[in-house]
Design a protein around this motif. Structure first.
Motif, short mmCIF file in Angstrom:
data_model
loop_
_atom_site.label_atom_id
_atom_site.label_comp_id
_atom_site.label_asym_id
_atom_site.label_seq_id
_atom_site.Cartn_x
_atom_site.Cartn_y
_atom_site.Cartn_z
N GLY A 65 0.88 -0.73 0.23
CA GLY A 65 -0.03 0.14 0.38
C GLY A 65 1.03 1.45 -0.03
O GLY A 65 0.41 2.17 -0.44
N GLU A 66 2.14 1.49 0.55
CA GLU A 66 2.83 2.97 0.56
C GLU A 66 3.78 2.83 -0.31
O GLU A 66 3.25 4.07 -1.04
N LEU A 67 3.67 1.67 -2.01
CA LEU A 67 4.17 2.50 -2.68
C LEU A 67 3.81 2.88 -3.91
O LEU A 67 4.35 4.10 -3.86
N PHE A 82 -7.27 5.89 -2.25
CA PHE A 82 -7.39 5.06 -3.26
C PHE A 82 -5.92 4.48 -4.14
O PHE A 82 -6.29 2.82 -4.22
N LEU A 83 -5.16 4.66 -3.68
CA LEU A 83 -3.51 4.04 -4.05
C LEU A 83 -3.09 2.90 -2.89
O LEU A 83 -3.01 2.32 -3.82
N ALA A 84 -3.58 3.49 -1.59
CA ALA A 84 -3.03 2.85 -0.93
C ALA A 84 -3.98 1.14 -0.68
O ALA A 84 -3.58 0.21 -0.22
N GLY A 129 7.20 8.99 3.22
CA GLY A 129 6.27 7.79 3.49
C GLY A 129 5.27 8.27 4.22
O GLY A 129 5.35 9.10 5.49
N ALA A 130 3.78 7.08 4.56
CA ALA A 130 2.98 7.97 5.01
C ALA A 130 2.88 6.70 6.66
O ALA A 130 2.69 7.40 7.66
N ASN A 131 2.84 5.78 6.66
CA ASN A 131 3.47 4.83 7.83
C ASN A 131 5.29 4.51 7.35
O ASN A 131 5.40 4.84 8.75
#
Length: 300
Positions: A128-130, A176-178, A243-245
Motif C-alpha cells: 500500500g505504501e508504494l 485509493f492508491l493504498a 512515507g505515510a507509515n
C-alpha cells in the motif's frame, strides 16, 4: 519532571502505546472482535492519550497554543473522517469482485490468507505504501498536483489534530492508491482494518506535539523525527520523507532525510506562499484560486 521520567516518555511512549494498540487489535481480531469497532475504539483511546501527553511532555511549547488553526483542523477531521467510507461505497465492491475473478483466473488465492495476521499487515503496508509514496512525491514535484497538497503544508504548527489536514481530493487519492491493491489481491476485512488503524494511529503520532524519539526505529517508521523535516519551509528539506507509515520506500528511492547535526525547524509552513489562506473553505477552493494565492504572496 524528573530526568528518568522525561527519558521514559521520550523513548517509551511511541513503542509502548503504538505497539500496545496494534497488539491489542491483532489479538482481538484473531479472536473475532469486530474490526471496525476495534479500530475506532483504539484510535479514540490514542487521541485522548495524546491530548494529555502534548501538555505534559510537549516537543514545542509554542505549538500548544492555537495559531488560528484549530477550527480549520477540526473541520478537516470531520470531513475527512468519511473519505474511507466514500472509497468503500464507490469502489470496494467492484474491486473485490475483480480480485475474485483474477484469483479464479490464476487458480489460486492472490493474497496469503494463511499467513499470521501480523505478517499480512506488514505485507499490506509495503504494498500500500508504494502508491502513496509516489503520489505524495509527485504532489511535491509537480506544480499542478502541489495545489491539492499545499493545504497540508500550510499548517503553522504540528499537533495531533492536523494529521487530517488534507484537501479531500489529496486524501482520497492516497486512500485509493493504498487500498485498491489490497482489495484487488483479496486482503480480508481484518487486514484492511488493521492497515487503517496503523495509518490512523501512526498519523496522529507523526504530527503530534510530543517529544518522542525512536532511535533505530526511524529506519522502519516514517515517524515524527523524520516528518518534522518534511514540514520545513526549505524545499530541499521538505521534499523528503514521503512515507505515510513506513520509511522503506524513501530508503529505496533515496529520499530519506534525518540530519544529526541540528534539530528540525520550529517555524514551518510554505516559504513561497506565506499568505496561504487559513480557513477550511479557502483550503477547499485553493486549487481553483491558485494564481490569486501566488500573486498575493508575491505582493507581500
Amino acid at each position: 519532571m524528573r530526568r528518568w521520567t522525561k527519558a521514559a516518555l521520550t523513548y517509551g511512549t511511541f513503542p509502548i502505546v503504538f505497539g500496545g494498540a496494534m497488539g491489542i487489535a491483532i489479538v482481538g481480531m484473531d479472536r473475532g472482535w469486530n474490526p471496525i469497532w476495534t479500530a475506532m475504539g483504539l484510535t479514540g483511546a490514542v487521541v485522548l492519550l495524546l491530548l494529555l501527553l502534548e501538555h505534559v511532555h510537549p516537543y514545542q511549547r509554542d505549538w500548544l497554543r492555537s495559531h488560528g488553526d484549530l477550527r480549520t483542523d477540526l473541520i478537516h477531521n470531520l470531513v475527512n473522517f468519511w473519505i474511507p467510507e466514500v472509497y468503500a461505497v464507490l469502489f470496494v465492491g467492484a474491486f473485490a469482485a475483480a480480485g475474485a475473478w483474477l484469483s479464479n483466473a490464476v487458480g489460486a488465492s492472490l493474497w496469503p490468507t494463511a499467513w499470521p495476521l501480523v505478517a499480512q499487515l506488514l505485507l499490506a503496508l509495503v504494498i500500500g505504501e508504494l502508491g502513496t509514496y509516489w503520489i505524495h512525491r509527485l504532489m511535491h514535484e509537480h506544480a499542478f498536483l502541489w495545489r491539492f497538497h499545499a493545504a497540508h503544508h500550510s499548517a503553522p504548527r504540528l499537533y495531533w489534530l492536523n494529521a487530517a489536514r488534507f484537501h479531500p481530493i489529496d486524501l482520497f487519492g492516497q486512500q485509493f492508491l493504498a487500498m485498491t491493491p489490497l482489495v484487488l489481491l483479496g486482503a480480508d476485512t481484518r487486514v484492511i482494518a488493521l492497515h487503517t488503524l496503523f495509518t490512523a494511529i501512526h498519523g496522529l503520532f507523526q504530527h503530534c506535539n510530543v517529544d518522542i524519539r525512536l532511535g533505530p526505529l526511524n529506519w522502519f517508521f516514517s515517524m515524527a523525527e523524520l516528518h518534522r523535516w518534511h514540514h520545513s519551509k526549505r524545499l530541499e528539506e521538505a521534499n523528503t520523507n514521503y512515507g505515510a507509515n513506513i520509511i522503506w520506500w524513501d530508503i529505496v528511492f533515496g529520499s530519506r532525510f534525518l540530519p544529526t547535526d541540528r534539530e528540525p525547524p520550529s517555524e514551518i509552513g510554505i516559504e513561497s506562499l506565506p499568505d496561504f489562506p487559513g480557513g477550511y473553505w479557502a483550503h477547499l477552493m485553493s486549487p481553483l484560486r491558485w494564481k490569486e494565492i501566488e500573486e498575493r504572496s508575491r505582493a507581500n
